[in-house]
Design a protein around this motif. Structure first.
Motif: not given
Length: 201
Positions: A112-132
């Motif tokens: 559960l912890f791993v899946c939550t962290i995976e989701l947060i990292i995924f969304h943060a990465s997409i946001r960063f790429i879109i900003w870039l």
């Protein structure tokens, strides 16, 4: 302001209500189509069109159906995100079922912890790429709607329920579902940014 699901142009309203069960859909002045025919469609049609990756249904959900929020995400979307995480946890946990001498409860919370962290990292990465890629093109990007678009377009993870009904050991259905989730994510971000698939990918 709502938009036309066919052409993406803003419209003053989506329908005119004459009585409680009597409405007339508005016609878009730009393309002369109904601004949003999904108002009269049930959830089955919407679900099928999501599976078919129709831009119109994503425009309906992102811009017309959901109540606008300046920051954060709507409660219903939060519940969907939690549900998607739990489905991910279940599938990963299911694969550990055959391992002997395993502490089921502790591994469940770990996953559960791993899946939550995976989701947060995924969304943060997409946001960063879109900003870039797009911060020079758009003065303002509603990054909370990037998250909303990704959560909605990950709806196909709910199809993991098929792995409970059928023997998941025979065919690894998760590969097919992951591909569907990825293509849905691309479609949703493409609609939100009004960009082509290649630029979105």
């Amino acid at each position: 302001m709502p938009i036309c699901v066919e052409c993406g142009k803003p419209v003053p309203n989506l329908y005119t209500e004459y009585s409680k069960q009597n409405i007339q859909l508005s016609v878009c002045a730009s393309c002369n189509n109904f601004a949003d025919q999904y108002i009269e469609h049930d959830y089955v049609i919407i679900f099928m069109d999501l599976l078919l990756h129709k831009k119109q249904v994503y425009r309906h959900l992102l811009f017309n159906k959901l109540e606008y929020v300046d920051s954060g995400i709507q409660p219903g979307i939060k519940k969907l995100a939690i549900l998607l995480i739990l489905f991910d946890v279940y599938i990963k946990w299911l694969k550990l079922e055959s391992i002997p001498n395993i502490n089921v409860l502790s591994h469940y919370f770990y996953i559960l912890f791993v899946c939550t962290i995976e989701l947060i990292i995924f969304h943060a990465s997409i946001r960063f790429i879109i900003w870039l890629l797009f911060h020079k093109k758009y003065e303002i990007i509603k990054y909370n709607y990037v998250t909303i678009a990704l959560i909605i377009s990950s709806f196909s993870k709910l199809l993991y329920i098929l792995m409970i009904i059928w023997d998941y050991g025979e065919i690894n259905y998760s590969w097919y579902i992951n591909i569907l989730v990825f293509t849905s994510n691309v479609e949703a971000i493409s609609v939100f940014l009004e960009e082509s698939y290649l630029k979105t990918i």
